[in-house]
Scaffold this motif. Structure first.
Motif, short mmCIF file in Angstrom:
data_model
loop_
_atom_site.label_atom_id
_atom_site.label_comp_id
_atom_site.label_asym_id
_atom_site.label_seq_id
_atom_site.Cartn_x
_atom_site.Cartn_y
_atom_site.Cartn_z
N SER A 268 0.84 -1.24 0.09
CA SER A 268 -0.17 0.00 -0.02
C SER A 268 0.74 1.14 -0.08
O SER A 268 0.47 2.35 -0.68
N GLY A 367 -4.78 -7.45 -7.80
CA GLY A 367 -5.37 -6.32 -6.85
C GLY A 367 -5.74 -5.15 -7.63
O GLY A 367 -5.20 -5.05 -8.89
N PHE A 368 -6.82 -4.44 -7.02
CA PHE A 368 -7.24 -3.14 -7.76
C PHE A 368 -6.04 -2.20 -7.87
O PHE A 368 -5.24 -1.78 -6.98
N TYR A 370 -4.85 0.93 -7.83
CA TYR A 370 -4.89 2.20 -7.22
C TYR A 370 -3.94 3.08 -7.88
O TYR A 370 -4.40 4.53 -8.03
N MET A 413 -14.75 -3.23 -8.80
CA MET A 413 -14.07 -4.08 -7.39
C MET A 413 -15.14 -5.22 -6.77
O MET A 413 -14.39 -5.97 -6.06
N GLU A 414 -16.31 -5.21 -7.22
CA GLU A 414 -17.02 -6.49 -6.70
C GLU A 414 -16.83 -7.73 -7.34
O GLU A 414 -16.91 -8.59 -6.58
N TYR A 417 -11.77 -7.59 -9.50
CA TYR A 417 -10.37 -7.49 -8.80
C TYR A 417 -10.56 -8.13 -7.65
O TYR A 417 -11.47 -8.19 -6.89
N GLU A 418 -9.57 -8.60 -7.02
CA GLU A 418 -9.33 -9.07 -5.51
C GLU A 418 -8.64 -7.88 -4.63
O GLU A 418 -7.77 -7.43 -4.74
N ILE A 419 -9.30 -7.62 -3.73
CA ILE A 419 -9.11 -6.65 -2.74
C ILE A 419 -7.86 -7.18 -1.70
O ILE A 419 -8.11 -8.05 -1.13
N THR A 420 -6.78 -6.94 -2.02
CA THR A 420 -5.67 -7.55 -1.35
C THR A 420 -5.18 -6.88 -0.29
O THR A 420 -4.39 -7.59 0.55
N ASP A 422 -6.27 -3.54 2.80
CA ASP A 422 -7.34 -2.58 3.14
C ASP A 422 -6.55 -1.55 3.92
O ASP A 422 -6.20 -1.89 5.19
#
Length: 541
Positions: A268, A367-368, A370, A413-414, A417-420, A422
């Motif tokens: 991140s 992952g998304f 960003y 997002m839903e 992609y996998e939210i890797t 937070d």
């Protein structure tokens, strides 16, 4: 947004990083000559809820052996799958695998696993300790206090910070010394600056296409374009935006690669750094250089020699480039969102890989991004802010752009992609800063625009807005920014009390201890036929 962050911290109250801190710059124990006992002695003495520590080690040999073991397992699996593959996969295996003896490879795999377990022994690891450790507590309260306070009289000893999530930790960067980090940051800054400077060449060439009248003067054969009806509009309208978007598509990946060399301890942090690099790149090359190369190229020297005229020159330049940015938003919306939904590049790569190498259990979507989405959307916000007064026709197009983008990325997002990881809202201060710059540029442009319209009263009346904007930004830094940089002690205490009520404190803290076991310390796997599969060996017999 600060309220949403607090709610997110409560929602993730069982996450292991809320019980764990990262300690760097650990001094060597004078009695034993290792780092681990110094960590245990210091934190057990000063913190009542201290639980345990996980010292890091020089993992070079173990990691290389684990990669060799993984490669051997894939080769054995390929050999077993050769009989039930198609023609193209058979050719691929023929040229890549070569003659593989399954039994000899399995024996070699057993030997590699045995070597890994020997290197994982406690007596061997003591010789390779690094001055970095993860320290776990039974209480979130003391973990937050330890992360935000100075531990040692020497500020470079026992330096503490919040531990990243185990799944996003970049283990190889944890042991980088502080003096190297400064050199890495300087190197990344120079590389990003050079990339930004060299990118001015294609941007200037693209803006030359927009100024077709100048091209006709410099290159008379270009007048042949006007002989075909409608071609001139396409060349000067959509072609520059398509070329610019094509160049810009590669920039986020290049900036992410540069940011990975800076030594960030988590994914991140690396992507937030890449976000900043991409945004300032777009601000310099797409916004400023586009308007300067298009209408102020012959006056750029005068802008530096007469800084008082910058607002008026900026206003006239922005007005001249309104058509280009309208087509830029349209092109970016139509092509960018279409490619985002189709995932054309990743789907093509997955198709080729599946019909040559074979199907893999690893996902081809990650992952998304960003680092790519946030800067491009922020640039659209900046363009909309600046042109809200200069060219209001852009606003409805921008509204459609954001509505379409919202629908696309909610779906991505839903369902894609996998939210890797937070971050619990740590991207928001970065986005807030981009919005602040957008409003500042808008107000500066308004000052110059009113001056060009011979309305000095309106121009002077805009100056207090600029001052209030800066003051409000400073207020937000004092009032809201600490909430995103730290974890409120009040929330940590409430979460601890809630765990005691539900009797889950022990389970959560024990999970935190297990979660930060380094990858090279985890037990090795093997085939069912192998007799060398044993739990992690703690000491040599």
């Amino acid at each position: 947004m600060s309220h949403k962050r607090i709610e997110r911290l409560k929602y993730h109250r069982k996450r292991p990083d809320q019980f764990t801190i990262l300690v760097q710059g650990i001094p060597v124990c004078a009695d034993h000559g290792i780092y681990g006992c110094n960590v245990d002695h210091f934190f057990s003495k000063h913190y009542q809820t201290y639980q345990s520590y996980q010292i890091l080690h020089d993992n070079g040999n173990i990691e290389s052996l684990q990669k060799l073991a993984s490669s051997l397992e894939k080769q054995i699996e390929r050999k077993r799958d050769t009989r039930r593959c198609n023609f193209w996969q058979w050719i691929w295996f023929k040229f890549t695998s070569g003659p593989i003896d399954a039994r000899s490879q399995e024996q070699k795999l057993k030997e590699v696993h045995h070597s890994i377990r020997i290197l994982q022994c406690k007596n061997m690891l003591k010789q390779k300790e690094l001055p970095v450790a993860f320290v776990s507590f039974k209480s979130r309260l003391e973990a937050a206090q330890a992360a935000e306070t100075q531990q040692h009289v020497n500020p470079l000893s026992l330096v503490t910070r919040y531990a990243p999530e185990p799944t996003e930790t970049i283990w190889s960067n944890l042991a980088i010394p502080f003096y190297r980090l400064a050199a890495y940051k300087l190197g990344v800054f120079i590389a990003a600056f050079l990339l930004t400077v060299f990118f001015t060449i294609p941007v200037t060439a693209v803006q030359g296409i927009v100024q077709f009248e100048k091209i006709e003067k410099w290159f008379p054969p270009a007048r042949a374009v006007q002989l075909i009806p409608g071609l001139s509009s396409v060349v000067t309208g959509y072609l520059p935006s398509m070329i610019l978007n094509g160049f810009i598509y590669l920039i986020p990946f290049a900036m992410l690669g540069m940011a990975s060399f800076e030594g960030c301890i988590s994914k991140s942090q690396t992507e937030i750094k890449a976000c900043n690099m991409v945004f300032y790149f777009l601000l310099g090359n797409v916004f400023f250089l586009s308007i300067l190369s298009g209408s102020l190229l012959h006056q750029i020297g005068e802008s530096f020699t007469h800084p008082k005229d910058i607002p008026s020159r900026l206003a006239s330049a922005v007005s001249a480039q309104s058509d280009f940015f309208i087509t830029y938003i349209l092109t970016n919306g139509m092509s960018g969102f279409s490619f985002e939904v189709l995932q054309f590049g990743l789907l093509t790569w997955h198709f080729l890989k599946a019909h040559t190498v074979g199907h893999s259990d690893e996902p081809y979507l990650y992952g998304f991004p960003y680092y790519r989405v946030v800067p491009i959307a922020s640039l659209a916000v900046l363009i909309g802010m600046v042109y809200a007064v200069v060219s209001p026709l852009l606003l409805p197009i921008l509204v459609i752009y954001f509505l379409l983008g919202y629908a696309v990325f909610i779906n991505q997002m839903e369902d894609v992609y996998e939210i890797t990881y937070d971050t619990c809202g740590q991207y928001w201060p970065t986005i807030h800063h981009y919005i602040f710059l957008s409003v500042t540029l808008m107000q500066t442009t308004m000052i110059g625009l009113f001056g060009l319209k011979s309305k000095p009263g309106a121009s002077f009346a805009t100056i207090p807005l600029l001052v209030l904007n800066i003051m409000f930004n400073e207020y937000c830094k004092v009032r809201f920014l600490p909430t995103f940089q730290c974890r409120p002690i009040q929330i940590c205490k409430d979460n601890d009390d809630l765990d005691k009520t539900e009797r889950e404190a022990e389970c959560s803290s024990e999970h935190a201890v297990r979660a930060y076991t380094p990858p090279w310390m985890r037990p090795t796997g093997s085939s069912p036929e192998s007799s060398s599969v044993q739990p992690l060996v703690r000491c040599l017999l």
